[in-house]
Design an enzyme around this catalytic site. Structure first.
Site, PDB file in Angstrom:
ATOM      1  N   PRO A 189       1.248  12.587  -5.444  1.00 32.54           N
ATOM      2  CG  PRO A 189       1.438  13.380  -7.642  1.00 32.54           C
ATOM      3  CD  PRO A 189       1.678  13.781  -6.209  1.00 32.54           C
ATOM      4  N   GLY A 222      -4.186   3.454  -0.880  1.00 31.36           N
ATOM      5  CA  GLY A 222      -3.167   2.549  -1.415  1.00 31.36           C
ATOM      6  C   GLY A 222      -3.327   1.179  -0.788  1.00 31.36           C
ATOM      7  CD  GLU A 260     -11.374   5.510   1.637  1.00 27.75           C
ATOM      8  OE1 GLU A 260     -11.711   4.340   1.381  1.00 27.75           O
ATOM      9  OE2 GLU A 260     -12.131   6.329   2.182  1.00 27.75           O
ATOM     10  CB  CYS A 314      -9.689  -0.234  -3.922  1.00 26.39           C
ATOM     11  SG  CYS A 314     -10.730   1.179  -4.189  1.00 26.39           S
TER      12      CYS A 314
HETATM   13  P1  NAP Z   1       0.860   1.164  -2.828  1.00 22.86           P
HETATM   14  O1  NAP Z   1       2.053   0.389  -3.227  1.00 22.86           O
HETATM   15  O2  NAP Z   1       0.430   1.117  -1.404  1.00 22.86           O
HETATM   16  O3  NAP Z   1       1.153   2.674  -3.281  1.00 22.86           O
HETATM   17  C1  NAP Z   1       0.236   3.700  -3.052  1.00 22.86           C
HETATM   18  C2  NAP Z   1       0.983   5.000  -2.867  1.00 22.86           C
HETATM   19  O4  NAP Z   1       1.865   4.901  -1.750  1.00 22.86           O
HETATM   20  C3  NAP Z   1       1.858   5.388  -4.056  1.00 22.86           C
HETATM   21  O5  NAP Z   1       1.820   6.783  -4.206  1.00 22.86           O
HETATM   22  C4  NAP Z   1       3.240   4.942  -3.621  1.00 22.86           C
HETATM   23  O6  NAP Z   1       4.282   5.669  -4.218  1.00 22.86           O
HETATM   24  C5  NAP Z   1       3.168   5.266  -2.138  1.00 22.86           C
HETATM   25  N1  NAP Z   1       4.128   4.530  -1.312  1.00 22.86           N
HETATM   26  C6  NAP Z   1       4.630   3.298  -1.522  1.00 22.86           C
HETATM   27  N2  NAP Z   1       5.466   2.977  -0.509  1.00 22.86           N
HETATM   28  C7  NAP Z   1       5.493   4.027   0.345  1.00 22.86           C
HETATM   29  C8  NAP Z   1       6.172   4.306   1.577  1.00 22.86           C
HETATM   30  N3  NAP Z   1       6.984   3.415   2.153  1.00 22.86           N
HETATM   31  N4  NAP Z   1       5.963   5.495   2.180  1.00 22.86           N
HETATM   32  C9  NAP Z   1       5.129   6.406   1.613  1.00 22.86           C
HETATM   33  N5  NAP Z   1       4.472   6.197   0.456  1.00 22.86           N
HETATM   34  C10 NAP Z   1       4.636   5.016  -0.165  1.00 22.86           C
HETATM   35  O7  NAP Z   1      -0.420   0.764  -3.640  1.00 22.86           O
HETATM   36  P2  NAP Z   1      -0.533   0.508  -5.186  1.00 22.86           P
HETATM   37  O8  NAP Z   1      -0.202  -0.900  -5.440  1.00 22.86           O
HETATM   38  O9  NAP Z   1       0.166   1.542  -5.945  1.00 22.86           O
HETATM   39  O10 NAP Z   1      -2.105   0.769  -5.359  1.00 22.86           O
HETATM   40  C11 NAP Z   1      -3.007  -0.246  -5.318  1.00 22.86           C
HETATM   41  C12 NAP Z   1      -3.586  -0.424  -3.917  1.00 22.86           C
HETATM   42  O11 NAP Z   1      -4.365   0.705  -3.578  1.00 22.86           O
HETATM   43  C13 NAP Z   1      -4.549  -1.595  -3.892  1.00 22.86           C
HETATM   44  O12 NAP Z   1      -4.379  -2.337  -2.720  1.00 22.86           O
HETATM   45  C14 NAP Z   1      -5.906  -0.920  -3.915  1.00 22.86           C
HETATM   46  O13 NAP Z   1      -6.945  -1.689  -3.393  1.00 22.86           O
HETATM   47  C15 NAP Z   1      -5.636   0.309  -3.126  1.00 22.86           C
HETATM   48  N6  NAP Z   1      -6.656   1.329  -3.421  1.00 22.86           N
HETATM   49  C16 NAP Z   1      -7.596   1.604  -2.479  1.00 22.86           C
HETATM   50  C17 NAP Z   1      -8.587   2.526  -2.744  1.00 22.86           C
HETATM   51  C18 NAP Z   1      -9.642   2.834  -1.721  1.00 22.86           C
HETATM   52  O14 NAP Z   1     -10.299   3.852  -1.856  1.00 22.86           O
HETATM   53  N7  NAP Z   1      -9.845   2.002  -0.709  1.00 22.86           N
HETATM   54  C19 NAP Z   1      -8.610   3.200  -3.963  1.00 22.86           C
HETATM   55  C20 NAP Z   1      -7.631   2.905  -4.910  1.00 22.86           C
HETATM   56  C21 NAP Z   1      -6.649   1.965  -4.611  1.00 22.86           C
HETATM   57  P3  NAP Z   1       5.017   5.183  -5.574  1.00 22.86           P
HETATM   58  O15 NAP Z   1       3.998   5.301  -6.632  1.00 22.86           O
HETATM   59  O16 NAP Z   1       6.118   6.105  -5.802  1.00 22.86           O
HETATM   60  O17 NAP Z   1       5.439   3.764  -5.316  1.00 22.86           O
END
Ligand code: NAP
Length: 483
Positions: A180, A233, A255, A289
């Site tokens: 998570p 993400g 996603e 999202c």
């Molecule tokens: P994010 O920065 O991409 O982070 C998502 C997850 O990835 C977090 O658990 C984060 O960990 C992890 N992460 C970050 N950098 C990483 C790396 N280099 N290697 C592996 N894991 C890594 O996204 P967010 O800003 O938290 O979330 C918002 C985004 O999610 C938005 O763009 C939204 O549209 C998208 N989203 C999409 C959906 C869908 O179903 N399409 C649903 C919900 C959200 P940490 O928390 O430790 O940084």
């Protein structure tokens, strides 16, 4: 202050191979509404992640061989426990994520519904027989679990994003490792506690909590014993993880981000469109999202829509998600607030006008007021970027052709919405929008029975529905000869 009916749902160590695994380092979980520390959890490293892979690999043969009906029985117990503890799970979720308690309860029911749905759907992973080209052969197709599945999920739906993936994986006969977001591990750990109580065997469902996203992410995307990687993400991180998965040619589903258009035609029921826009935009303080990102309104109803929508948005109460009547909670971080502030500022500099809100709220630095911008163009930063905050840019348009072209003018393709009462237009626009999901006269579209997912840079694969199970199964062709 908060109180859980069942305090043992607050778990603080990673759940690996059916036991709680303490780590040397600790990770603070803070309440975004108050800045208070809710809990300190074990901060797992690459070493613990490797242990989880080993556990999931060891349990795979047993779980894949467990009849689908038995797997369904255990999953059903898990679903029942989640619903029985809905209030506590929602409280934990609001504490770590911030969304209003009523929304958090909704998320628990929504996440649990995927477990119930896939428990049943796993029984229907039918194969196929295909007429052979020669009389001495038969062609048979069977479906088998992919293998060990690993996932990384974001903070905006700390329960449901894991439930959507784990439910399909377990129903298909795969074992699962979830990592998570570091800001919101408590919901995931509570799910693990309930999985254990439901009798899901050791090693089948594992949760690794750790701040080292990159290090843990490398293991989960590159370990040869993991067959599938599934991510929710941002598109930027998704692209990196796809590249990492290429090293072992994993099955991947993504996603990712969105930039949803919400179109109100002259022939729409304007009051219904306002209700749809309110839930689709301001739920979770605009941090979903599938959130409406751009509201296109046809000139004939522009004034009426803007006026009534502004009145409705001014009524939204902002505050701590645990307080009664709150509709807009805090944003996840001060950086998230600053990003939204910047988008608004840059767009105002280019001619947008603030009709409602437009400020950091008096509740504190994590709160941004529900905002409406008018006089916006599709080229402004607020329209080009995923806002991920409670801001509605309103863009005027004249005709159907123009609005479809503006709506599709984005690299994203997750959700789109439109309101119209003309049946011909409903079909034309539904087919013309380049998005994986379209809400027609509806602002909330996601549920366990429907295929959730995007096209273009919003990702690939589908979660939920009969299609969602296939993402966790391989097709095997058996050629029966010598007949
Ligand atoms: P994010 O920065 O991409 O982070 C998502 C997850 O990835 C977090 O658990 C984060 O960990 C992890 N992460 C970050 N950098 C990483 C790396 N280099 N290697 C592996 N894991 C890594 O996204 P967010 O800003 O938290 O979330 C918002 C985004 O999610 C938005 O763009 C939204 O549209 C998208 N989203 C999409 C959906 C869908 O179903 N399409 C649903 C919900 C959200 P940490 O928390 O430790 O940084």
């Amino acid at each position: 202050m908060y109180k859980l009916n069942d305090p043992t749902l607050l778990r603080c160590h990673s759940y690996i191979n059916g036991s709680w695994h303490a780590s040397e380092k600790l990770l603070k979980v803070t309440n975004p509404a108050t800045g208070e520390v809710v809990a300190e959890v074990s901060d797992a490293s690459i070493q613990e992640t490797n242990l989880a892979v080993k556990a999931a690999k060891s349990a795979l043969k047993m779980w894949a061989a467990t009849p689908a009906g038995q797997r369904a029985g255990l999953m059903r117990k898990w679903f029942d426990l989640m619903m029985a503890h809905q209030d506590d799970l929602a409280t934990l979720l609001t504490l770590e994520q911030g969304k209003p308690l009523a929304e958090a309860k909704g998320e628990i029911a929504y996440g649990a519904a995927y477990i119930e749905w896939f428990a049943e759907e796993g029984k229907r992973a039918y194969g196929d027989t295909i007429p052979a080209l020669t009389s001495d052969k038969r062609i048979v197709v069977i479906k088998q679990p992919v293998g060990v599945v690993a996932s990384i999920t974001p903070w905006n739906f700390p329960n449901a994003m894991i439930a959507r993936k784990a439910a399909a994986a377990l129903a298909a006969g795969c074992t699962f490792i979830g990592r998570p977001a570091s800001q919101t591990p408590l919901s995931a750990l509570a799910m693990a506690e309930l999985a254990e109580r439901a009798g899901i065997p050791a090693g089948v469902f594992n949760i690794v909590v750790g701040n080292d996203a990159q290090g843990i992410g490398k293991v989960l995307t590159q370990h040869p014993d993991i067959a599938k990687f599934t991510f929710t993400g941002s598109t930027g991180i998704g692209k990196k993880l796809i590249a990492q998965c290429a090293t072992t040619v994993k099955k991947v589903s993504m996603e990712l981000g969105g930039n949803a258009p919400f179109i109100v035609f002259d022939d729409a029921d304007v009051d219904a469109a306002i209700q749809g826009a309110l839930v689709s935009k301001y739920r979770n303080a605009g941090q979903t999202c599938v959130c409406t990102n751009r509201i296109f309104v046809q000139s004939g109803v522009l004034d009426e829509f803007t006026e009534k929508f502004s009145q409705a948005v001014q009524q939204l109460q902002i505050g701590n998600g645990l307080s009664d009547g709150v509709a807009i909670g805090p944003m996840i971080s001060e950086k998230a607030v600053a990003d939204v502030e910047q988008l608004v500022k840059d767009s105002v500099a280019q001619g947008a006008k603030i009709a409602v809100g437009g400020q950091v709220d008096n509740n504190g630095s994590h709160f941004y007021q529900p905002t409406i911008l008018t006089n916006v163009s599709n080229e402004m930063p607020i329209a080009k970027n995923e806002i991920f905050g409670p801001v509605s840019p309103i863009i005027a348009f004249e005709n159907e052709e123009d609005v479809i072209s503006m709506a599709n003018d984005t690299e994203y393709g997750l959700a789109a919405y439109f309101y119209s009462r003309d049946i011909g237009r409903v079909w034309r626009v539904s087919e013309a929008l380049d998005f994986g999901m379209v809400g027609v006269n509806e602002g909330i579209i996601s549920n366990a029975a429907a295929p959730f997912g995007g096209v273009k840079q919003s990702g690939n694969g589908r979660e939920g529905s009969k299609y969602g199970l296939d993402d966790y199964m391989e097709i095997k062709y058996l050629c029966m000869g010598g007949i």
